[in-house]
Design an enzyme around this catalytic site. Structure first.
Site: not given
Ligand SMILES: Cc1cc2nc3c(=O)[nH]c(=O)nc-3n(C[C@H](O)[C@H](O)[C@H](O)COP(=O)(O)O)c2cc1C
Length: 373
Positions: A70, A73, A118-119, A121-122, A187, A189-190, A230, A259, A335
């Protein structure tokens, strides 16, 4: 946290829209890593000197800490991530089709709670453009020096029934470039994506991706690539065990836990409360405990030999150690980088090294799962 980031980076962040700040940071990182002098500066500042080698999937990881999906991307700053000393980098989520994602704003920071909602949405350039970008990158700079992981998502307009084709097409296009593939069915958001964590959905996606793997490895006379699943944190322990066992028995090589969550903690500050009221997936500190408990649950159900990748709220060496002690072989963060900056990798690797020296264990592999024994 690095002094520069604490004094300048974080205060500046307060005044910027989260997604814009994220875009600017990526552009800066790409810029810095494109010049040999500034790339060396990045390495000197951020790359850990300690090594804590982890053997997994036929690669030696310099240490267990990598970049979560994420953050990059479209694989925009690969040389930058390498220079900051991450042991592996997960790009994506990549979907078969290019997507703009949800309307903005769609990324929010809760500073007191050290959380994000976050939302997105890929939003991504899609498998064809990312394939072309990686081809160009590999031709120009060679294979990255660290394993490249690819997070696979589903295009929004693809019906759930056609999801296996969507994931498999992306995997086929990026197969030559990725070292590990992560099927993201989690996710929030989809619309309805998480339904694909159910038996039939998961089995058919894994089957389609295994077929791509077999064909590509046969035609290129090279090894198959590991395929991971995941999962989401919003389920009961029984559901989690069921999904993990389905993934394992259908040939997944490991699991990424977890996730973002659709649940919210109580907010102690008004700004955090406003962020928590936003729709989307929450990450960061409030997810930490939940993801650690999930790692323990999966480890207890699937044993010590099926790799678990721990992610959720890692922002210090202690957080990292907890995930490993719960059973994670490798760990990742998103994060943590937003709140701690790029020095996080060094902080974690140096801190893990100290923790290991103070422990009865001689390697992280021995420490893995220690809190369960
Ligand atoms: C803005 C944003 C976008 C993300 N996009 C994806 C994604 O495209 N695919 C995915 O598997 N996880 C995505 N994640 C989830 C992260 O990979 C991770 O699993 C999640 O944020 C928990 O880890 P953290 O607490 O270290 O952020 C996204 C997270 C954030 C904050």
């Amino acid at each position: 946290m690095g002094v520069g980031y604490r004094w300048f980076g974080r205060p500046l962040l307060r005044f910027q829209d989260s997604e814009k700040a994220h875009g600017r940071s990526l552009t800066l990182l790409r810029l810095f890593s494109s010049n040999p002098v500034t790339r060396t500066v990045l390495k000197l500042l951020y790359k850990p000197r300690r090594s804590l080698p982890v053997e997994l999937f036929g690669h030696t990881y310099a240490h267990p800490f990598g970049l979560a999906a994420g953050m990059d991307k479209n694989a925009k700053a690969l040389r930058g991530w390498e220079a900051t000393g991450l042991a592996f980098v997960e790009i994506g989520g990549v979907t078969m089709l290019e997507q703009t994602g949800n309307p903005k704003p769609r990324m929010f920071r809760a500073p007191k709670a050290q959380a994000l909602v976050n939302r997105m949405g890929f939003n991504n350039n899609g498998s064809e453009k990312i394939q072309a970008a990686l081809k160009h990158h590999f031709e120009r700079y060679g294979r990255p020096s660290v394993p490249l992981w690819v997070n696979l998502g589903k295009s929004k307009i693809t019906p759930l029934d056609d999801a296996p084709m969507d994931y498999a097409t992306t995997m086929e296009r990026l197969w030559a470039y990725g070292d590990v593939f992560v099927i993201n069915v989690s996710s929030p958001n989809t619309p309805n994506l998480r339904e694909l964590q159910g038996d039939e959905g998961l089995k058919s996606i894994l089957l389609a991706c295994h077929e791509v793997n077999t064909t590509q490895s046969t035609t290129t006379l090279t090894e198959k690539k590991p395929i991971l699943v995941k999962v989401a944190p919003d389920m009961t322990a029984e559901q989690l065990v069921h999904i993990a066992q389905t993934a394992k028995s259908n040939g997944a090589d490991g699991i990424v836990v977890s996730n973002t969550t659709v649940e919210r903690p109580d907010a102690t500050h008004a700004r955090d409360a406003a962020v928590f009221a936003e729709q989307g997936g929450m990450s960061g500190q409030p997810l930490k405990e939940r993801s650690t408990v999930m790692i323990k649950t999966v480890r207890q159900a699937t044993g010590p030999d099926w790799p678990i990748i721990g992610v959720g709220g890692i922002a210090s060496a202690d957080d990292a150690w907890e995930k490993i002690a719960a059973g994670a072989t490798l760990i990742q963060a998103y994060s943590g980088f937003v709140f701690e900056g790029p020095a996080l990798t060094k902080t974690i690797v140096n801190g893990l090294h100290k923790r290991l020296q103070a422990s009865p264990f001689t390697s992280l592999d021995e420490a893995k799962g220690a809190s369960l024994e």
